[in-house]
Every structure is written in C-alpha cells, then in structure tokens.
Design an enzyme around this catalytic site. Structure first.
Site, PDB file in Angstrom:
ATOM      1  N   GLY A 193       1.736   1.464  -7.516  1.00 30.33           N
ATOM      2  CA  GLY A 193       0.978   1.515  -8.758  1.00 30.33           C
ATOM      3  C   GLY A 193       1.123   2.858  -9.446  1.00 30.33           C
ATOM      4  O   GLY A 193       1.377   2.929 -10.647  1.00 30.33           O
ATOM      5  N   HIS A 248      -3.195  -2.405  -6.883  1.00 30.94           N
ATOM      6  CA  HIS A 248      -2.542  -1.114  -7.069  1.00 30.94           C
ATOM      7  C   HIS A 248      -3.578  -0.122  -7.591  1.00 30.94           C
ATOM      8  O   HIS A 248      -4.199  -0.367  -8.625  1.00 30.94           O
ATOM      9  CB  HIS A 248      -1.372  -1.244  -8.050  1.00 30.94           C
ATOM     10  CG  HIS A 248      -0.222  -1.998  -7.484  1.00 30.94           C
ATOM     11  ND1 HIS A 248       0.786  -2.528  -8.247  1.00 30.94           N
ATOM     12  CD2 HIS A 248       0.081  -2.314  -6.204  1.00 30.94           C
ATOM     13  CE1 HIS A 248       1.668  -3.131  -7.458  1.00 30.94           C
ATOM     14  NE2 HIS A 248       1.252  -3.011  -6.220  1.00 30.94           N
ATOM     15  N   ASP A 273       0.813  -1.231   0.000  1.00 35.92           N
ATOM     16  CA  ASP A 273       0.000   0.000   0.000  1.00 35.92           C
ATOM     17  C   ASP A 273       0.843   1.277   0.000  1.00 35.92           C
ATOM     18  O   ASP A 273       0.391   2.317   0.458  1.00 35.92           O
ATOM     19  CB  ASP A 273      -0.942   0.046   1.229  1.00 35.92           C
ATOM     20  CG  ASP A 273      -1.817  -1.182   1.329  1.00 35.92           C
ATOM     21  OD1 ASP A 273      -2.383  -1.579   0.308  1.00 35.92           O
ATOM     22  OD2 ASP A 273      -1.924  -1.749   2.440  1.00 35.92           O
ATOM     23  N   ASN A 288       2.996  14.231  -4.215  1.00 38.39           N
ATOM     24  CA  ASN A 288       2.171  15.150  -3.401  1.00 38.39           C
ATOM     25  C   ASN A 288       0.731  15.206  -3.909  1.00 38.39           C
ATOM     26  O   ASN A 288       0.088  16.242  -3.908  1.00 38.39           O
ATOM     27  CB  ASN A 288       2.796  16.549  -3.353  1.00 38.39           C
ATOM     28  CG  ASN A 288       2.914  17.196  -4.727  1.00 38.39           C
ATOM     29  OD1 ASN A 288       2.978  16.508  -5.736  1.00 38.39           O
ATOM     30  ND2 ASN A 288       2.956  18.524  -4.769  1.00 38.39           N
ATOM     31  N   LYS A 343       4.954 -29.368  -5.864  1.00 39.69           N
ATOM     32  CA  LYS A 343       5.023 -29.899  -7.235  1.00 39.69           C
ATOM     33  C   LYS A 343       3.736 -30.570  -7.695  1.00 39.69           C
ATOM     34  O   LYS A 343       3.744 -31.516  -8.462  1.00 39.69           O
ATOM     35  CB  LYS A 343       6.241 -30.831  -7.396  1.00 39.69           C
ATOM     36  CG  LYS A 343       7.555 -30.072  -7.225  1.00 39.69           C
ATOM     37  CD  LYS A 343       8.768 -30.950  -7.246  1.00 39.69           C
ATOM     38  CE  LYS A 343       9.028 -31.646  -5.942  1.00 39.69           C
ATOM     39  NZ  LYS A 343       9.409 -30.756  -4.835  1.00 39.69           N
TER      40      LYS A 343
END
Length: 428
Positions: free
Chosen positions: A16, A40, A12, A414, A141
């Site tokens: 993204g 994201h 978080d 920002n 596996k």
C-alpha cells in the site's frame, strides 16, 4: 507504461505504501484481484488509513482509481470506504468500476462464516469476508456480474434460481435460515443504484489509456505464497496474487506489464493459518510485533496479531521468481534496528536434506529453517535519505538479501510515511 506492484511473501509486505508513493507519477491505479479480505495501510498527510477495496492511489487528485473485473466487488463496502475517506477531508476520488466485475453477495459472507464454523479446527483461517464462496460461485457460473444489474427481468429470474440452490445448502448442510429471493432482488437493485454512476468498460478504457501513453499501476493484494496455484495450498486466497493475473484481472494484454515491482519485507509476518518455516514465538515474536511501530503487526482487516518470523530467503526468492520481479522494494527495515544480530533463513532442512528451493505444501510442513546470522546495526535509521548514509551493517544486510533474491533492490523503506524511502541505483 504499466507497472505491477505485488507481494513476494504472505501479504502484509507494505504494498500500500509503495503504491501510494509511486501513484504520484501515475495516471491510473487498478485493483485487479481479491476483495475486502485484506487491507493496505497508508500513512500520509491526511492521516492513517486501512484501504480494503479502493486502490492505494486514491489520495491524489490527478489519479483515476479502477476496480477491475478480477475483483470481488462488495458494493456497500466500497461506498462506506469512500465515505470514510471524505469524512477525514480526503477529496472524493475518481472511481471507475468494471462492468464485468462480479458482485460479492450478502450470502457469501454468511456461507464463509458457516463453513469456517463447520470445519472448526480444520478451517482455512478465513477472514470471513465471503471471498472463497464468491470465487466458488464465479467459477461455478452462478455469480452476478455488475452488468447483470441493469437487466431487471433476467436478474429476477437468476436470483430465484440461485436462491433455490443456496437454500438447499442452508437448510440441509448448515441448518440456517433460507434466503428470501424478493429481499435479495431488492438489495441488488439498491446495489445497482449505488454503482451505476461509476460503471464502465474498463478494458476499453485501459486500452485507450495505454495507447495515449498513460502511466498505469496494477495493485495486487496479498503475496506470492497466498496464490491458489503457486502458494501454500490450501491455506491460500481464492484469486491469483501474481502480476501475471494483472493482465486478466484488468483486461489488458500481458506484454503491456513491463515493470514488476515486488515488495519484500525485511523480516517475515503472516496472518492466518499455513506453513511458516522461519516463524518465531514467545517474547522474541512479541518484541518484533511491538516494534512494528506505526504499522503495528496486526491484520488491517481482521485485527488479528500477525505471526512473526525472521527473513526467509527461500520463500522470498521463490516469491520474486514466481512474480517475475524486475525490481524489489524492501520494506520495514527500520523496525530491525533494536537487534544485536539478525538471523536469516537461507535453507530448509526436509527429511535430513537441505534445500534452497521452495517446496510444495506437503514437504513444506516438514521443513525446518537453516539460519545464518548477520550483525545488527543497533541504531535508528528513520530520517536517512541516501543509501550511503545507512550504517555499514544495514547495507550489508540489504546486499545479502539482494544476492539471495537475485533481483535488484531499488527502493528501501525506512519508515511508514510516504516520503520515508531510499532510492537505490540498480547495481546490475
């Protein structure tokens, strides 16, 4: 050139947005681990999106989006996600899927849900996306590789063998209905038809791309503290969240990863269980969560309210070190403009001793935060384009964090939009 974009914290952090932003200069974006268990959030000209499996560069026409072999590939989820983009007017992205990627099976989600219910109060805070059962099967596996979908005889035999094992657990441990092998086989043939046009040898594709000098971004999911080896085990995810794993999860040589952009949040937040030393509660936490603004401090996958905390220099410094950070992108700084003063956790007190080093989980559970306080800037900083224009108190906060991290902060976010970023020269 290969650049990894990874998180220093609990996830978080805003990876993204940073990937979406840097993808403008990229040719290829690769998801190299994890699955649809984390999201994201992207805000751009097309609107607001929560991506889970697709890389965050899918909004550009010139990029190719790659699902690497390290990903937990939920095939119907991937195609629903592509549709959710095109339905909102985003051009259909160019997608490649590794033939060595493993498939998240329908029963993985069931087993995840059943196990969390069985553990009750001692559960791991799973998103119930099937991730832990998926990786358990991969390393036992008994997982299914994409390439196996194209050999029907072998696939049918394997489905029957795996169902036999899974049905014992369903019957005797979880007391749930058995899996029908014929139905599962038919589902996998549907998966094959969906994914067939996109399948390729991703490692060979990336090898050629590197030779041609293409710009490649490796996009990590979650953050350092959710890594199964180096995080807050056992409250971690099931695949490595570190840039180093990008080489394995994409199929490229490790020395090709030359830049490691590590995303650090200007305050702390976490979804799910586990030690969180600088956590805050009550109205103080609610206010910070509300101020998350356009991002909203709620999990992009689960919608769960995130746990909130002040900036943790101990955890963030460790997170940057374990990633091998070459630069830091500091995000969501604008959210803090309402505060008179900013507490920063600069140490942990454990059994009466103060440490600046991030400890193992047993010690972490006993840790109490040691704070210092910096003055707030008490104003809105969205819209500011250059570092020098930021209020002095804001610059002091950034420079304090940079000194604590020991890594240059080259980008300051920002605001949530793609262009709300301040580039800063490397000071060291």
């Amino acid at each position: 050139m290969v650049r990894a974009i990874v998180g220093a914290n609990w996830g978080d952090e805003g990876k993204g947005k940073i990937t979406d932003m840097l993808a403008e200069q990229a040719d290829i974006i690769v998801r190299f681990q994890g699955g649809s268990n984390a999201g994201h959030t992207i805000i751009n000209n097309y609107g607001k999106f929560a991506l889970h499996l697709l890389p965050s560069g899918v909004f550009y026409n010139h990029t190719t989006s790659v699902i690497g072999n390290g990903v937990a590939l939920n095939i119907p989820y991937l195609f629903n996600e592509i549709k959710s983009l095109t339905d909102k007017g985003v051009p259909a992205p160019k997608i490649l899927v590794s033939d060595r990627a493993q498939i998240l099976m329908p029963y993985h989600v069931l087993f995840d849900t059943y196990e969390e219910a069985r553990l009750a109060g001692k559960s791991f805070g799973s998103t119930k996306s099937g991730i832990a059962p998926f990786y358990s099967d991969k390393y036992a596996k008994i997982g299914f590789q994409v390439s196996e979908l194209f050999d029907e005889e072998t696939l049918r035999e394997k489905v029957e063998r795996v169902c036999e094992l899974k049905n014992v657990m369903l019957e005797h441990l979880y007391h749930q209905p058995a899996i029908n092998p014929e139905e599962l086989y038919a589902t996998l043939l549907e998966y094959r038809d969906m994914v067939a046009p996109y399948v390729c040898d991703v490692s060979a594709y990336l090898y050629e791309a590197i030779k041609e000098g293409k710009n490649i971004l490796l996009e990590g999911q979650l953050g350092s503290l959710k890594d199964p080896d180096h995080g807050i085990y056992p409250m971690v995810t099931s695949s490595s969240t570190l840039a180093a794993y990008g080489a394995i999860g994409a199929g490229i040589p490790p020395y090709e990863i030359q830049n490691i952009t590590t995303v650090v949040k200007a305050y702390s937040s976490a979804v799910g269980a586990g030690a969180f030393v600088s956590e805050i509660f009550g109205e103080e936490a609610d206010e910070l969560r509300r101020r998350g603004g356009d991002r909203g401090e709620y999990g992009a996958t689960t919608g769960r309210p995130r746990r909130m905390g002040w900036f943790d220099a101990v955890a963030s410094r460790y997170g940057c070190r374990i990633q091998g950070a070459t630069e830091v992108a500091l995000t969501v700084l604008d959210v803090l403009g309402y505060l008179e003063e900013l507490p920063v956790c600069i140490g942990y007190e454990i059994d009466g001793e103060v440490t600046r080093d991030f400890p193992t989980t047993v010690k972490l559970e006993k840790a109490k935060p040691v704070y210092t306080t910096l003055p707030g800037w008490k104003c809105e900083i969205r819209g500011i384009k250059t570092y020098e224009e930021l209020p002095k108190e804001c610059r002091d906060y950034i420079e304090f964090i940079e000194k604590e991290l020991g890594v240059p902060i080259t980008m300051v976010s920002n605001g949530p939009g793609r262009d709300e970023i301040i580039y800063r020269k490397r000071e060291r």
